[in-house]
Motif scaffolding. Sequence first.
Motif, PDB file in Angstrom:
ATOM      1  N   THR A   7       0.793  -1.182  -0.028  1.00  0.00           N
ATOM      2  CA  THR A   7       0.226   0.119  -0.026  1.00  0.00           C
ATOM      3  C   THR A   7       0.652   1.317   0.082  1.00  0.00           C
ATOM      4  OG1 THR A   7      -0.162  -0.255   2.334  1.00  0.00           O
ATOM      5  CG2 THR A   7      -2.130  -0.990   1.053  1.00  0.00           C
ATOM      6  N   SER A   8       2.231   1.214   0.380  1.00  0.00           N
ATOM      7  CA  SER A   8       2.992   2.342   0.237  1.00  0.00           C
ATOM      8  C   SER A   8       3.445   2.744  -1.321  1.00  0.00           C
ATOM      9  CB  SER A   8       4.256   2.221   1.425  1.00  0.00           C
ATOM     10  OG  SER A   8       4.929   1.154   0.759  1.00  0.00           O
ATOM     11  N   GLN A   9       3.201   1.928  -1.949  1.00  0.00           N
ATOM     12  CA  GLN A   9       3.687   2.004  -3.433  1.00  0.00           C
ATOM     13  C   GLN A   9       3.150   3.272  -4.179  1.00  0.00           C
ATOM     14  OE1 GLN A   9       4.363  -1.448  -5.419  1.00  0.00           O
ATOM     15  NE2 GLN A   9       5.351  -0.287  -6.922  1.00  0.00           N
ATOM     16  N   LYS A  10       3.539   4.004  -4.694  1.00  0.00           N
ATOM     17  CA  LYS A  10       3.376   5.268  -5.447  1.00  0.00           C
ATOM     18  C   LYS A  10       2.491   5.020  -6.669  1.00  0.00           C
ATOM     19  CE  LYS A  10       5.692   9.335  -4.680  1.00  0.00           C
ATOM     20  NZ  LYS A  10       6.643   9.887  -4.811  1.00  0.00           N
ATOM     21  N   VAL A  11       1.420   5.692  -6.888  1.00  0.00           N
ATOM     22  CA  VAL A  11       0.474   5.754  -8.035  1.00  0.00           C
ATOM     23  C   VAL A  11       0.937   7.131  -8.872  1.00  0.00           C
ATOM     24  CG1 VAL A  11      -1.611   5.663  -8.982  1.00  0.00           C
ATOM     25  CG2 VAL A  11      -1.157   4.049  -6.911  1.00  0.00           C
TER      26      VAL A  11
ATOM     27  N   TRP B 162      -6.189   0.687  -8.854  1.00  0.00           N
ATOM     28  CA  TRP B 162      -7.440   0.536  -8.617  1.00  0.00           C
ATOM     29  C   TRP B 162      -8.213   1.248  -7.587  1.00  0.00           C
ATOM     30  CZ3 TRP B 162     -11.925  -0.760 -11.029  1.00  0.00           C
ATOM     31  CH2 TRP B 162     -12.899  -1.591 -10.257  1.00  0.00           C
ATOM     32  N   GLU B 163      -7.577   1.220  -6.490  1.00  0.00           N
ATOM     33  CA  GLU B 163      -8.151   1.872  -5.331  1.00  0.00           C
ATOM     34  C   GLU B 163      -8.614   3.248  -5.597  1.00  0.00           C
ATOM     35  OE1 GLU B 163      -9.270   0.497  -2.535  1.00  0.00           O
ATOM     36  OE2 GLU B 163      -8.416  -1.693  -3.516  1.00  0.00           O
TER      37      GLU B 163
ATOM     38  N   TYR C 247     -12.184   5.291  -5.816  1.00  0.00           N
ATOM     39  CA  TYR C 247     -12.289   6.588  -5.084  1.00  0.00           C
ATOM     40  C   TYR C 247     -12.658   7.683  -5.858  1.00  0.00           C
ATOM     41  CZ  TYR C 247     -10.807  10.644  -1.960  1.00  0.00           C
ATOM     42  OH  TYR C 247     -10.779  11.616  -1.166  1.00  0.00           O
ATOM     43  N   VAL C 248     -12.212   7.948  -7.178  1.00  0.00           N
ATOM     44  CA  VAL C 248     -12.662   8.985  -7.927  1.00  0.00           C
ATOM     45  C   VAL C 248     -13.874   8.817  -8.584  1.00  0.00           C
ATOM     46  CG1 VAL C 248     -11.843   9.814 -10.441  1.00  0.00           C
ATOM     47  CG2 VAL C 248     -10.069   9.402  -8.651  1.00  0.00           C
ATOM     48  N   VAL C 249     -14.292   7.653  -8.800  1.00  0.00           N
ATOM     49  CA  VAL C 249     -15.811   7.555  -9.335  1.00  0.00           C
ATOM     50  C   VAL C 249     -16.912   7.395  -8.564  1.00  0.00           C
ATOM     51  CG1 VAL C 249     -14.755   6.529 -11.566  1.00  0.00           C
ATOM     52  CG2 VAL C 249     -15.664   4.903 -10.075  1.00  0.00           C
ATOM     53  N   SER C 250     -16.397   7.335  -6.889  1.00  0.00           N
ATOM     54  CA  SER C 250     -17.534   7.066  -5.977  1.00  0.00           C
ATOM     55  C   SER C 250     -18.473   8.094  -5.806  1.00  0.00           C
ATOM     56  CB  SER C 250     -16.677   7.117  -4.604  1.00  0.00           C
ATOM     57  OG  SER C 250     -16.010   8.314  -4.514  1.00  0.00           O
TER      58      SER C 250
END
Length: 424
Positions: A20-24, A323-324, A328-331
Motif C-alpha cells: 500500500t505504500s507504493q506510489k501511483v 484500482w483503489e 475513489y474517483v468514481v465514488s
Amino acid sequence: MQRKALILIALAIFTVCSRTSQKVTFMIGGAPAELDYWEALASKFSDSTGIDIAILRQPTDTDQRRQGLVVPLRAGEKDPDAFLMDIVWIGQFAASGWLEPLDSYVDNEGFDLSPFFERVIDLADRYDGHLIALPVYVDAGLLYYRSDLLAEYGYNEAPVTWNELAKIAMEVQAKQRKINPQFWGFVWQGAQYEGLICNFLEYAVSNGGGIVARGESLIINSPANIEALTFMRDLLAKYRISPPNTYTEMKEEQVRSFFESGNALFERNWPYAWGLHQSPDSKVRGKVGISLLPKFEGGHHAATLGGWHIAISRNSDAKRQAWEFLKYVVSRRVQTDFAVDLGWNPARRDVYDSPKVRERAPHLVKLREVFESATARPTLPYYSLLSKMLQQKVNAALSGMMEPEKALDEAQAEAREIAARYKR
Ligand code: GLC
C-alpha cells in the motif's frame, strides 16, 4: 508453533504495508484551478489509504494530452500508472493494448456498475467485451450567457435559434462597444484542434446534418453541413460577432477567460466553465445563465458528447493501488464533490438525486437531458486521423481560405482515402 504464526503475521503485515505504500503516478490535465483540486483530492485519498499519488500535470488541450500519454505508453514505461482519457481516444488506446482490463477487479469485488450511465459505459468504456475504463465526468456543449446584459437589453430568455443568437449578439455588441471597445457578441472554439470538430458537429447536427455513416462510408459534405459551416464562417465574416482570433487561437481556456473577463455576451463551452465563472476573481460571477445551444430553424438542439474516463496502464507496477484510486474517483461522494465544487457533470445517475447537488448545482440537474442525448463523435479506430484532416478543412473555411462547400467536398474525398488506407 506460536513463533511461526508470529512470523507469518509479521510477513503478512510487511507485504500489505509495502504494497500500500507504493506510489501511483496519475497523469491529469485541465485548468490550473482544476489541477489544484486534483492535488487536494489525491492527498485526501493518501491520508485515508496510505497510498501515495504523484500527480503529473498536463495542459488542457486534448490533443496535447493525448500526445503526452502516447509517448510513455507506446514505450512501455511503468509510469503513469493511471490517467484520464478523452472519450474520443479510448478506442485507439484500447486497440493498442495499453489499457488494463478491469473485469477481474470488478468481478472479484462485486463492484456495482449500475449507477453509471449505461450508454456512456457501452459507448466508451468497453472494448472487445472487456471493461477498460470508468467514466469520471460527462461533457456536452452548452450555451453560457450574460443574464444581466440580456435583461438590460430587454431579453428574458436565451436565444433558441442560431439566427436569434446572431441578431441579439449584433445588437448588444454594438451598444456595449460604446462602453467597452473590447466587447464581442459570441466566443467559441474555432482553433484548429479537436474542440473545433465538437463545435462543427453541433451546428451540423442542429441543422439536420452531422458526420453520418452510410453503409461503408461517411457523409461529410451534405447540404445541411455546408449550410452549417457557412453559418460558422458568417459569425466571423458577415455578422462579425466573434473575434478574428477565433480560428487561430480560441480553445476552451481562451474562450473561458475571454468570457470571464466580462468581454462577451455568449459563450459556447463545456460544463467545467460554470464553476470557474463563479470563482471569486471572475468578473461575471453571479451574472451567468446556462442553456441549450441554439438550433437552426426546423432543426433540433444538439450538443457534442465529450467527457473524460479513468484507466490503468497495462504496464503499471501498482495496479492494485491504482484500482483503489479509480474506485475513489468514481465514488458517489467524490462525484458529488466534482458536481458541487467544479460544476462537472457526473457520470453516475445517483449523484443527481443528492440534495446537495440539487441545491448547489441545479443547472446540471436541469440539463441532465442534454447529457443523456448528446451526439457522439464517430467511434472509429482511425478517428484521430479523420478528425485531424477535418480540423484543417473546417478551419480553412473559417479563415476564408476556402469556401465551405469546397472545404467539405475535399474532406469527403480525403475521408474516403483515410478509410481505404486504414482497411488495407
Ligand atoms: C472536452 C471534451 C472532450 C473533447 C474536448 C475537445 O474536453 O470533454 O471530449 O474532445 O473538449 O476540445
